[in-house]
Design an enzyme around this catalytic site. Structure first.
Site, PDB file in Angstrom:
ATOM      1  CG  ASP A   1      -2.148   1.047   0.858  1.00 47.36           C
ATOM      2  OD1 ASP A   1      -2.327   1.408   0.107  1.00 47.36           O
ATOM      3  OD2 ASP A   1      -2.863   1.032   2.064  1.00 47.36           O
TER       4      ASP A   1
ATOM      5  CG  HIS B   1      -0.327   2.098  -9.279  1.00 47.07           C
ATOM      6  ND1 HIS B   1      -0.440   1.602  -7.827  1.00 47.07           N
ATOM      7  CD2 HIS B   1      -1.609   2.574  -9.751  1.00 47.07           C
ATOM      8  CE1 HIS B   1      -1.799   2.072  -7.415  1.00 47.07           C
ATOM      9  NE2 HIS B   1      -2.360   2.788  -8.466  1.00 47.07           N
TER      10      HIS B   1
ATOM     11  CG  LEU C   1       8.774 -17.201  -3.778  1.00 46.61           C
ATOM     12  CD1 LEU C   1       8.724 -17.298  -1.896  1.00 46.61           C
ATOM     13  CD2 LEU C   1       9.108 -15.892  -4.104  1.00 46.61           C
TER      14      LEU C   1
HETATM   15  C1  IPE Z   1      -5.569  -2.579  -0.217  1.00 49.30           C
HETATM   16  O1  IPE Z   1      -5.298  -1.211  -0.324  1.00 49.30           O
HETATM   17  C2  IPE Z   1      -5.590  -3.351  -1.601  1.00 49.30           C
HETATM   18  C3  IPE Z   1      -4.369  -3.594  -1.970  1.00 49.30           C
HETATM   19  C4  IPE Z   1      -3.030  -3.569  -1.641  1.00 49.30           C
HETATM   20  C5  IPE Z   1      -4.367  -3.849  -3.351  1.00 49.30           C
HETATM   21  P1  IPE Z   1      -6.224  -0.059  -0.551  1.00 49.30           P
HETATM   22  O2  IPE Z   1      -5.580   1.023  -0.546  1.00 49.30           O
HETATM   23  O3  IPE Z   1      -7.323  -0.517  -1.615  1.00 49.30           O
HETATM   24  O4  IPE Z   1      -7.220  -0.179   0.830  1.00 49.30           O
HETATM   25  P2  IPE Z   1      -8.009   0.830   1.614  1.00 49.30           P
HETATM   26  O5  IPE Z   1      -8.984   1.291   0.612  1.00 49.30           O
HETATM   27  O6  IPE Z   1      -6.917   2.008   1.868  1.00 49.30           O
HETATM   28  O7  IPE Z   1      -8.418   0.055   2.819  1.00 49.30           O
HETATM   29  C1  IPE Z   2      -1.527   0.154  -3.238  1.00 50.55           C
HETATM   30  O1  IPE Z   2      -1.434   1.492  -3.250  1.00 50.55           O
HETATM   31  C2  IPE Z   2      -1.866  -0.440  -4.718  1.00 50.55           C
HETATM   32  C3  IPE Z   2      -3.261  -0.789  -4.975  1.00 50.55           C
HETATM   33  C4  IPE Z   2      -4.173  -0.663  -4.057  1.00 50.55           C
HETATM   34  C5  IPE Z   2      -3.392  -1.373  -6.064  1.00 50.55           C
HETATM   35  P1  IPE Z   2      -2.582   2.664  -3.376  1.00 50.55           P
HETATM   36  O2  IPE Z   2      -2.796   2.876  -4.668  1.00 50.55           O
HETATM   37  O3  IPE Z   2      -3.532   2.185  -2.325  1.00 50.55           O
HETATM   38  O4  IPE Z   2      -2.018   3.900  -2.643  1.00 50.55           O
HETATM   39  P2  IPE Z   2      -2.452   4.890  -1.683  1.00 50.55           P
HETATM   40  O5  IPE Z   2      -3.013   4.245  -0.488  1.00 50.55           O
HETATM   41  O6  IPE Z   2      -3.555   5.696  -2.344  1.00 50.55           O
HETATM   42  O7  IPE Z   2      -1.374   5.837  -1.265  1.00 50.55           O
HETATM   43 MG    MG Z   3      -4.024   2.362  -0.636  1.00 55.35          MG
END
Ligand code: IPE
Ligand code: IPE
Ligand code: MG
Length: 258
Positions: A38, A55, A149
């Site tokens: 995240d 990303h 792995l």
């Molecule tokens: C969780 O992250 C999903 C992934 C890392 C793929 P999100 O960024 O979507 O989660 P919330 O919305 O903060 O809970």
């Molecule tokens: C995690 O990073 C990747 C996915 C959920 C696909 P985010 O896109 O949720 O990044 P933040 O949380 O907005 O910083």
């Molecule tokens: Mg996120």
């Protein structure tokens, strides 16, 4: 003071990462590590870049951590790449995320094959664009006999959806006489989940400072050790993973016992 704190945070505990890895390998290694990757969006925002740049950067970290996990002798690494809730994001971002598996596997699949990594996936395949699914399925076929792995991508994955579909299949099997109600145990139910045969994670890592599960492996994480860090996923480095492993090895798992 702030600068000092930042500096302290960036300092690895021991100067030599290789040395720390050797010590880790001498103790109990978690068999299955799961990561909620995240913070990509915030990483990009901090740099005034579009979210998708985060990303893209995060994808490089996947490569690095996969390599490290394999080196450490971890058996399975589950990476939360896209949740069933992530469809709510702007179309542009969703489209980009759905292109990432092709991009990642397009450049790294030969390396994964060479390193004996086996690619698998959990999540609903139905709603994925065909180009995304094709890339993942090719990687799964090309690596199916690998014994190193297991790199398990959670893609279009949601734990509640997973449990509901498992429950439906249990009912179908009961009605068909394949399964008896009395035979439904925690073990048989676990075999109806997408993680069948994978084993529960021993360690869960979540980056970016969020302290929640976001619908990730709710059944499987019942006795998992949790490790949270403020580090954003694109900044997540080998030393952070090594730190998580060291902390894990200092935990005492009791599973309800004494
Ligand atoms: C969780 O992250 C999903 C992934 C890392 C793929 P999100 O960024 O979507 O989660 P919330 O919305 O903060 O809970
Ligand atoms: C995690 O990073 C990747 C996915 C959920 C696909 P985010 O896109 O949720 O990044 P933040 O949380 O907005 O910083
Ligand atoms: Mg996120």
């Amino acid at each position: 003071m702030i600068n000092k704190l930042k500096l302290w945070k960036k300092q690895p505990q021991s100067s030599n990462l290789q040395e720390r890895m050797t010590l880790i390998k001498e103790q109990q290694i978690p068999s299955h590590v799961a990561i909620i990757m995240d913070g990509n969006g915030r990483w990009a925002k901090k740099r005034a870049l579009p979210r998708v740049a985060g990303h893209h950067e995060g994808m490089k970290v996947v490569r690095k951590i996969t390599k490290l996990a394999n080196e450490l002798g971890i058996q399975a690494l589950t990476l939360y790449a896209f949740s069933t809730e992530n469809w709510k994001r702007p179309k542009l971002e969703v489209d980009y995320l759905m292109k990432l598996p092709e991009e990642f596997l397009g450049s790294f699949l030969p390396e994964l094959i060479e390193e004996n990594v086996k690619v698998t996936m959990i999540g609903e395949k139905e709603n994925l664009p065909s180009h995304t699914l094709k890339a993942i399925e090719k990687a799964m076929v090309d690596t199916k006999d690998n014994t190193g792995l297991v790199l398990n991508f959670a893609l279009n994955y949601g734990s509640r959806a997973e449990m509901v579909s498992a429950m439906k299949q249990v009912m179908i099997d009961c009605e068909a006489g394949v399964l008896d109600v009395e035979e439904i145990t925690e073990e048989t139910f676990a075999n109806y989940l997408m993680t069948k045969g994978l084993g529960d994670p021993d360690l869960l890592i979540r980056t970016s400072g969020e302290i929640r599960l976001s619908n990730f492996m709710l059944w499987q994480l019942a006795y998992t050790e949790f490790w949270f860090t403020d580090v954003l996923w694109p900044d997540f480095a080998e030393e952070h993973f090594v730190q998580a492993m060291e902390d894990y090895q200092n935990r005492q798992r009791r599973f309800g016992g004494v």
